[in-house]
Design a protein around this motif. Structure first.
Motif, PDB file in Angstrom:
ATOM      1  N   SER A   1       7.246  14.456   1.067  1.00  8.29           N
ATOM      2  CA  SER A   1       7.719  13.407   0.880  1.00  8.29           C
ATOM      3  C   SER A   1       5.950  12.840   1.623  1.00  8.29           C
ATOM      4  O   SER A   1       6.005  12.714   2.260  1.00  8.29           O
ATOM      5  N   SER A   2       5.428  11.870   1.136  1.00  3.74           N
ATOM      6  CA  SER A   2       4.438  11.314   0.757  1.00  3.74           C
ATOM      7  C   SER A   2       4.015   9.486   0.734  1.00  3.74           C
ATOM      8  O   SER A   2       5.232   9.650  -0.597  1.00  3.74           O
ATOM      9  N   SER A   3       3.481   8.936   1.334  1.00  2.58           N
ATOM     10  CA  SER A   3       3.220   7.664   1.508  1.00  2.58           C
ATOM     11  C   SER A   3       2.219   7.443   1.473  1.00  2.58           C
ATOM     12  O   SER A   3       1.203   8.154   1.811  1.00  2.58           O
ATOM     13  N   HIS A   4       1.898   6.051   0.773  1.00  8.99           N
ATOM     14  CA  HIS A   4      -0.069   5.839   0.509  1.00  8.99           C
ATOM     15  C   HIS A   4       0.024   3.854   1.548  1.00  8.99           C
ATOM     16  O   HIS A   4       1.142   3.026   1.292  1.00  8.99           O
ATOM     17  N   ASN A   5      -0.488   3.537   1.902  1.00 10.19           N
ATOM     18  CA  ASN A   5      -1.202   2.697   2.416  1.00 10.19           C
ATOM     19  C   ASN A   5      -0.303   2.452   3.688  1.00 10.19           C
ATOM     20  O   ASN A   5       0.997   1.416   3.851  1.00 10.19           O
ATOM     21  N   THR A   6       0.140   2.904   4.099  1.00 10.50           N
ATOM     22  CA  THR A   6       1.752   3.618   5.680  1.00 10.50           C
ATOM     23  C   THR A   6       1.478   2.083   6.228  1.00 10.50           C
ATOM     24  O   THR A   6       2.811   1.815   6.366  1.00 10.50           O
ATOM     25  N   TYR A   7       0.669   2.207   6.418  1.00 12.13           N
ATOM     26  CA  TYR A   7       0.607   0.278   7.720  1.00 12.13           C
ATOM     27  C   TYR A   7       1.312  -0.724   7.207  1.00 12.13           C
ATOM     28  O   TYR A   7       1.075  -1.533   8.270  1.00 12.13           O
ATOM     29  N   LEU A   8       1.372  -1.040   5.667  1.00 20.97           N
ATOM     30  CA  LEU A   8       0.942  -2.407   5.416  1.00 20.97           C
ATOM     31  C   LEU A   8       2.897  -2.035   5.688  1.00 20.97           C
ATOM     32  O   LEU A   8       4.232  -1.773   4.794  1.00 20.97           O
ATOM     33  N   MET A   9       2.861  -2.984   5.319  1.00 21.32           N
ATOM     34  CA  MET A   9       4.297  -3.864   5.642  1.00 21.32           C
ATOM     35  C   MET A   9       4.431  -4.587   4.125  1.00 21.32           C
ATOM     36  O   MET A   9       6.093  -5.398   4.231  1.00 21.32           O
ATOM     37  N   GLY A  10       3.926  -5.186   3.499  1.00 17.22           N
ATOM     38  CA  GLY A  10       3.030  -6.562   3.271  1.00 17.22           C
ATOM     39  C   GLY A  10       2.430  -5.414   1.634  1.00 17.22           C
ATOM     40  O   GLY A  10       2.747  -4.583   0.782  1.00 17.22           O
ATOM     41  N   ASP A  11       2.434  -6.829   0.967  1.00 17.94           N
ATOM     42  CA  ASP A  11       1.352  -6.209  -0.222  1.00 17.94           C
ATOM     43  C   ASP A  11      -0.939  -6.067   0.316  1.00 17.94           C
ATOM     44  O   ASP A  11      -0.094  -5.748   1.365  1.00 17.94           O
ATOM     45  N   GLN A  12      -1.289  -5.419  -0.703  1.00 19.22           N
ATOM     46  CA  GLN A  12      -2.270  -4.797  -0.311  1.00 19.22           C
ATOM     47  C   GLN A  12      -3.448  -5.617  -0.107  1.00 19.22           C
ATOM     48  O   GLN A  12      -4.538  -5.108   0.457  1.00 19.22           O
ATOM     49  N   LEU A  13      -3.456  -7.141   0.168  1.00 22.54           N
ATOM     50  CA  LEU A  13      -4.491  -8.451  -0.368  1.00 22.54           C
ATOM     51  C   LEU A  13      -4.578  -9.032   1.112  1.00 22.54           C
ATOM     52  O   LEU A  13      -5.272  -9.255   1.825  1.00 22.54           O
ATOM     53  N   VAL A  14      -2.779  -9.668   1.459  1.00 19.67           N
ATOM     54  CA  VAL A  14      -3.059 -10.343   2.628  1.00 19.67           C
ATOM     55  C   VAL A  14      -1.871  -9.919   3.821  1.00 19.67           C
ATOM     56  O   VAL A  14      -0.813 -10.522   4.732  1.00 19.67           O
ATOM     57  N   GLY A  15      -0.761  -8.459   3.332  1.00 13.92           N
ATOM     58  CA  GLY A  15      -0.050  -8.192   4.074  1.00 13.92           C
ATOM     59  C   GLY A  15      -0.260  -7.605   5.401  1.00 13.92           C
ATOM     60  O   GLY A  15      -1.197  -8.341   6.290  1.00 13.92           O
ATOM     61  N   LYS A  16       0.927  -7.467   6.015  1.00 16.18           N
ATOM     62  CA  LYS A  16       0.714  -7.455   7.289  1.00 16.18           C
ATOM     63  C   LYS A  16       1.197  -5.745   7.618  1.00 16.18           C
ATOM     64  O   LYS A  16       1.560  -5.305   7.199  1.00 16.18           O
TER      65      LYS A  16
END
Length: 498
Positions: free
Chosen positions: A108-123
């Motif tokens: 089980s693998s995650s991408h950009n694990t640190y993001l709560m939202g999108d890749q442009l302005v997400g938190k």
């Protein structure tokens, strides 16, 4: 005489089954319950003792219990219990061989694990790591950049996503890594830091993770294989050369180049587009490559809204680290959840034999697999307590059953729509599927609300591997879009396959 309340449709179904086995008597004796378990539920190992233990567990009426019988109320309680769930309860704990090399598992693998939202302005947020780890994720991505005051930071470079401290991410991993799974965590470090801040990162990894960090190769026979998940430690991947033990990242050139030059401890990372081309052009070579090496697939950079691809197409060639944006809900994450409920939710699921055979080459793009297909019969009988939309208007529900596997096995069928009934819709709909590679398949039950001639809204769903599907009369516990239980919302189905 007081008129009794009409039983809901599911109760009527269960009443019929009960009466059929009670043969006119007022209660169901243990021997008749055992006959039901053998004949309908295909619980072939059940014996007199099994039947009696079910009576002890589900029968409340003292006299019935003492005479080893079940009243209808007890039978209903049993039929709506975990013991009758469509998901094999033996698979809710780790039951697979955990001593194979890491290459033998879907992880089980995650991408950009640190993001709560999108890749442009997400938190960017530490909670995103906690959520992923609590879902059994075993491969986390950490994008590291130079930060002020010699403190490396984690965020999506060249965008407006917020930044968090690298040391806080590692502390969070240390706290939550083994909450739901005892098996190794792979940290995929996308490293953009200067030499000085890389040294700071290495220090944090060593000081915060302590003995949980794998710093030297494990003692195991030098078979030229990766260790097994049973070597339970946190593993660090893809960066900081002295701390990389088993997962050095190398550029993928071609399958033949890998065969001749790649070391077993090196892995390749590739974007979905490149991987998809390889699946189409040389599926069997991809399957063989993944028998020997770890492959990580990640979503295309063009997915700025952090949407996901369908992971099934890459599991079909045996890729182990099929990384998804865990924060983005929808079918791809449902597939991931379904795949990894299995084996106790530990985040490691053994790849099926068809992907591991060195004798027979497997081509997921081919529909003839020289085997007699498995015939699956699903009867979607009824629903119960479906969640009503905010408007409070009763649903017009139908059920869509989807098979996700190799391309030729993937299809979907719908029941008819029942008008204006959220409480106890009744479909009694038969569906037949022929499946040539069931061991790769996931089955999804999706309840939808018919809102127009061609439009419908999501109500609830449940996804499980074909290999965890129980035969007989079963209930399907529905889940919301974000994977939470919608209890008591459920479906009642009959399952048969040969």
């Amino acid at each position: 005489m007081k008129k009794s309340k009409a039983p809901s449709s599911r109760r009527a179904e269960i009443q019929q089954l009960y009466q059929c086995y009670a043969s006119g008597k007022t209660t169901l004796p243990a021997c008749a319950l055992l006959r039901f378990l053998h004949k309908e539920q295909m619980e072939l190992t059940a014996n007199e003792e099994t039947a009696e233990s079910l009576i002890d567990r589900y029968e409340i009426e003292e006299t019935a219990r003492e005479s080893r019988c079940m009243t209808f109320e007890g039978f209903l309680r049993y039929m709506e219990s975990k013991d009758c769930c469509v998901f094999d309860q033996a698979h809710t704990s780790v039951y697979q061989d955990m001593d194979q090399p890491l290459t033998s598992y879907f992880i089980s693998s995650s991408h950009n694990t640190y993001l709560m939202g999108d890749q442009l302005v997400g938190k960017s947020h530490l909670d995103a790591y906690v959520c992923a780890l609590r879902k059994g994720c075993r491969c986390l991505e950490i994008d590291c950049w130079d930060g002020p005051d010699m403190e490396p930071v984690v965020y999506h470079g060249y965008t407006l996503t917020t930044k968090i401290l690298f040391k806080d991410v590692i502390t969070t991993v240390e706290q939550h890594a083994f909450e739901v799974s005892a098996y190794p965590v792979i940290l995929s470090l996308e490293n953009h830091c200067s030499q000085e801040q890389q040294e700071v990162m290495a220090q944090y990894l060593i000081s915060i993770l302590g003995d949980k960090l794998l710093k030297t190769p494990l003692d195991h026979p030098t078979t030229g294989d990766l260790p097994s998940p049973n070597k339970k430690k946190v593993v660090v991947a893809e960066a900081l050369s002295d701390l990389v033990v088993y997962t050095t990242s190398v550029k993928f050139i071609s399958f033949s180049h890998s065969k001749d030059n790649q070391n077993y401890y090196e892995n390749t990372s590739m974007a979905e587009k490149k991987a998809r081309k390889l699946v189409k052009a040389s599926g069997p070579d991809f399957v063989q490559h993944n028998q020997k090496f770890l492959t990580r697939i990640y979503p295309a950079g063009s997915r700025t809204s952090s949407s996901n691809y369908n992971p099934q197409e890459f599991w079909n060639v045996g890729s182990q680290l099929v990384a998804l944006n865990f924060q983005s809900l929808g079918l791809p994450m449902d597939l991931n959840d379904g795949r990894f409920w299995d084996n106790g939710g530990c985040g490691y699921v053994l790849k099926p034999a068809v992907l591991m055979s060195s004798q027979r080459s497997f081509d997921p793009g081919c529909s003839q697999h020289n085997v007699k297909p498995t015939h699956l019969l699903l009867k979607v009988i009824s629903g119960s307590n479906l969640p009503v939309p905010r408007s409070g208007k009763a649903l017009d529900p139908f059920v869509r059953v989807e098979i996700h596997g190799i391309a030729s096995d993937s299809r979907r069928k719908n029941t008819h729509t029942v008008k204006n009934n959220s409480l106890s819709p009744h479909w009694d709909s038969h569906m037949n599927f022929n499946i040539s590679v069931p061991e790769l398949c996931l089955i999804r039950f999706c309840v939808r609300d018919q809102t127009g001639l061609l439009s419908s809204d999501f109500v609830g769903q449940y996804m499980l591997p074909f290999s965890s599907l129980k035969k007989g009369y079963r209930w399907v516990p529905l889940r919301s879009r974000d994977g939470c239980s919608l209890d008591p919302a459920s479906l009642f189905v009959f399952v048969w396959y040969s």
